[in-house]
Design a protein around this motif. Structure first.
Motif: not given
Length: 132
Positions: A44, A46, A55, A70, A73-75, A117-120, A124
């Motif tokens: 991952p 930014n 994506y 994009r 995110h998990c977060s 947190d930067m993945r997905v 979701w």
């Protein structure tokens, strides 16, 4: 005003016998997330436009455009828990190679594994906020 929890002086975490995810369960559920739920990207970042193949595939699977994929995110997912007590529980699970460079760890309550947190993934869902 929201109530907050006071942590007593000398607090050293939760008892080890308290039920939570085990390292073996985490590894198994992580593999399922990657294989069946398109969890990623592997590396991952930014950087705009990075991981395009991931994506584009995620957007197709989630029936949205790449720009919207994009933003997920998990977060910012409904199932992401990184609360204080959850962080204490997560500390029991050793860092995996997939944790490095992927941001903070949280617990995915839907797929029951330690996510970043930067993945997905395709599980979701938009977080529902309480309007207090």
């Amino acid at each position: 005003m929201k109530e907050f929890m006071m942590i007593p002086r000398g607090f050293t975490g939760l008892p080890m016998d308290e039920e939570f995810l085990t390292n073996a369960e985490n590894k198994k559920n992580y593999s399922i997330a990657v294989k069946d739920w398109n969890y990623g990207p592997e590396v991952p970042t930014n950087e705009p436009g990075a991981n395009k193949e991931f994506y584009v595939g995620l957007a197709e699977a989630m029936q949205c455009d790449e720009k919207d994929a994009r933003r997920k995110h998990c977060s910012n997912c409904e199932y992401y828990d990184n609360s204080f007590i959850t962080q204490i529980r997560i500390e029991r699970i050793p860092l995996a190679t997939y944790d490095k460079g992927a941001g903070f760890r949280g617990h995915c309550e839907k797929l029951n594994f330690i996510c970043n947190d930067m993945r997905v993934c395709q599980a979701w869902e938009d977080r529902e906020y309480d309007m207090d």
